[in-house]
Design a protein around this motif. Structure first.
Motif, PDB file in Angstrom:
ATOM      1  N   GLY A   8       0.413  -1.483  -0.184  1.00 27.86           N
ATOM      2  CA  GLY A   8       0.165  -0.010   0.107  1.00 27.86           C
ATOM      3  C   GLY A   8       0.657   1.342  -0.521  1.00 27.86           C
ATOM      4  O   GLY A   8       1.972   0.995   0.254  1.00 27.86           O
ATOM      5  N   THR A   9       0.356   2.442  -0.004  1.00 30.70           N
ATOM      6  CA  THR A   9       0.876   3.482  -0.608  1.00 30.70           C
ATOM      7  C   THR A   9       0.681   5.254   0.189  1.00 30.70           C
ATOM      8  O   THR A   9      -0.825   5.075   0.202  1.00 30.70           O
ATOM      9  CB  THR A   9       1.426   4.273  -2.062  1.00 30.70           C
ATOM     10  OG1 THR A   9       1.759   2.807  -2.607  1.00 30.70           O
ATOM     11  CG2 THR A   9       1.642   5.217  -2.262  1.00 30.70           C
ATOM     12  N   VAL A  10       1.101   5.485   1.035  1.00 33.67           N
ATOM     13  CA  VAL A  10       0.769   6.400   2.434  1.00 33.67           C
ATOM     14  C   VAL A  10       0.364   7.442   1.241  1.00 33.67           C
ATOM     15  O   VAL A  10       1.375   7.958   0.812  1.00 33.67           O
ATOM     16  CB  VAL A  10       0.723   6.827   2.890  1.00 33.67           C
ATOM     17  CG1 VAL A  10       0.581   7.694   3.544  1.00 33.67           C
ATOM     18  CG2 VAL A  10       1.337   5.430   4.516  1.00 33.67           C
ATOM     19  N   ILE A  11      -0.736   8.131   1.328  1.00 31.31           N
ATOM     20  CA  ILE A  11      -0.415   9.360   0.674  1.00 31.31           C
ATOM     21  C   ILE A  11      -0.345  10.701   1.125  1.00 31.31           C
ATOM     22  O   ILE A  11       0.117  10.421   3.312  1.00 31.31           O
ATOM     23  CB  ILE A  11      -2.056  10.388  -0.302  1.00 31.31           C
ATOM     24  CG1 ILE A  11      -3.069  10.259   0.783  1.00 31.31           C
ATOM     25  CG2 ILE A  11      -2.223   8.785  -1.216  1.00 31.31           C
ATOM     26  CD1 ILE A  11      -4.442  10.385   0.253  1.00 31.31           C
ATOM     27  N   THR A  12       0.240  11.296   0.319  1.00 33.95           N
ATOM     28  CA  THR A  12       0.734  13.197   1.460  1.00 33.95           C
ATOM     29  C   THR A  12      -0.281  13.303   2.136  1.00 33.95           C
ATOM     30  O   THR A  12      -1.164  13.728   1.884  1.00 33.95           O
ATOM     31  CB  THR A  12       1.016  14.118  -0.073  1.00 33.95           C
ATOM     32  OG1 THR A  12       2.246  13.729  -1.074  1.00 33.95           O
ATOM     33  CG2 THR A  12       1.563  15.407   0.571  1.00 33.95           C
ATOM     34  N   HIS A  13       0.739  13.749   3.554  1.00 30.17           N
ATOM     35  CA  HIS A  13      -0.651  14.498   3.964  1.00 30.17           C
ATOM     36  C   HIS A  13      -1.251  15.479   3.948  1.00 30.17           C
ATOM     37  O   HIS A  13      -0.560  16.779   3.285  1.00 30.17           O
ATOM     38  CB  HIS A  13       0.069  14.803   5.495  1.00 30.17           C
ATOM     39  CG  HIS A  13       0.932  13.529   6.660  1.00 30.17           C
ATOM     40  ND1 HIS A  13      -0.495  12.835   7.399  1.00 30.17           N
ATOM     41  CD2 HIS A  13       2.088  12.624   6.584  1.00 30.17           C
ATOM     42  CE1 HIS A  13       0.866  11.460   7.702  1.00 30.17           C
ATOM     43  NE2 HIS A  13       1.632  11.937   7.064  1.00 30.17           N
ATOM     44  N   GLN A  51      -2.014  15.564  -1.828  1.00 28.36           N
ATOM     45  CA  GLN A  51      -1.490  14.157  -2.909  1.00 28.36           C
ATOM     46  C   GLN A  51      -2.414  15.028  -4.766  1.00 28.36           C
ATOM     47  O   GLN A  51      -4.185  15.467  -3.795  1.00 28.36           O
ATOM     48  CB  GLN A  51      -2.798  13.339  -2.793  1.00 28.36           C
ATOM     49  CG  GLN A  51      -2.203  11.861  -3.375  1.00 28.36           C
ATOM     50  CD  GLN A  51      -0.711  11.431  -4.084  1.00 28.36           C
ATOM     51  OE1 GLN A  51      -0.145  11.769  -2.330  1.00 28.36           O
ATOM     52  NE2 GLN A  51      -0.194  11.176  -3.850  1.00 28.36           N
ATOM     53  N   TYR A 139      -8.860  13.656   4.093  1.00 27.09           N
ATOM     54  CA  TYR A 139      -9.164  13.152   2.519  1.00 27.09           C
ATOM     55  C   TYR A 139     -10.543  12.304   2.320  1.00 27.09           C
ATOM     56  O   TYR A 139     -11.107  12.221   3.445  1.00 27.09           O
ATOM     57  CB  TYR A 139      -7.711  12.179   2.447  1.00 27.09           C
ATOM     58  CG  TYR A 139      -6.653  13.157   1.708  1.00 27.09           C
ATOM     59  CD1 TYR A 139      -6.222  13.470   0.869  1.00 27.09           C
ATOM     60  CD2 TYR A 139      -5.450  12.948   2.756  1.00 27.09           C
ATOM     61  CE1 TYR A 139      -5.529  14.028  -0.392  1.00 27.09           C
ATOM     62  CE2 TYR A 139      -4.869  13.727   1.819  1.00 27.09           C
ATOM     63  CZ  TYR A 139      -4.749  14.061   0.872  1.00 27.09           C
ATOM     64  OH  TYR A 139      -3.147  15.116   0.269  1.00 27.09           O
TER      65      TYR A 139
END
Length: 142
Positions: A8-13, A51, A139
């Motif tokens: 999984g990829t954590v998106i930009t805060h 993001q 988000y």
């Protein structure tokens, strides 16, 4: 046997900077309403980064009055007093009293602007009045 990877990829805060206060000026006249348009140079401004192209929910906690000691002055917000700007485009108006979904631009940036109206009474006490305006961002699943 075989295997797969769990990934999984954590998106930009989301980051937010308050870049300008909503400023009604130093010459408010008692008994005369003063309005600041969301596109005016003295409108409130927040700069957001996140993001690219992702949707967020924007919500304000708005004051109903500005305060100077024990004195208050009513502040109101119309259904078009807030707006957002992405990709250096035009302002998309929204009601600051209602949560709004909007998407970051292709560069991951967004500017939020806010206007409003103060309505001093005819006997409004002189002085500087203030109140906090808080923005909350998160988000969405889109």
């Amino acid at each position: 046997t075989s295997q797969i990877n769990a990934k999984g990829t954590v998106i930009t805060h989301i980051t937010v900077s308050s870049t300008q206060d909503l400023d009604f000026g130093n010459d408010i006249v008692a008994g005369v309403a003063t309005t600041v348009d969301k596109e005016a140079s003295n409108a409130g401004k927040f700069l957001l980064a996140g993001q690219p192209n992702r949707q967020i929910s924007i919500a304000f906690t708005l004051p109903t009055s500005l305060v100077n000691g024990s004195s208050t002055m009513p502040i109101t917000f119309s259904t078009t007093d807030a707006g957002y700007i992405v990709n250096n485009g035009s302002v998309s108006a929204f009601n600051p009293a209602v949560s709004k979904n909007a998407s970051f631009g292709t560069n991951g940036a967004m500017e939020i602007v806010l206007g409003g109206t103060v309505t001093p009474s005819a006997t409004q006490e002189a002085g500087q009045y203030t109140a906090p305006v808080t923005i909350s961002l998160q988000y969405t699943t889109n």
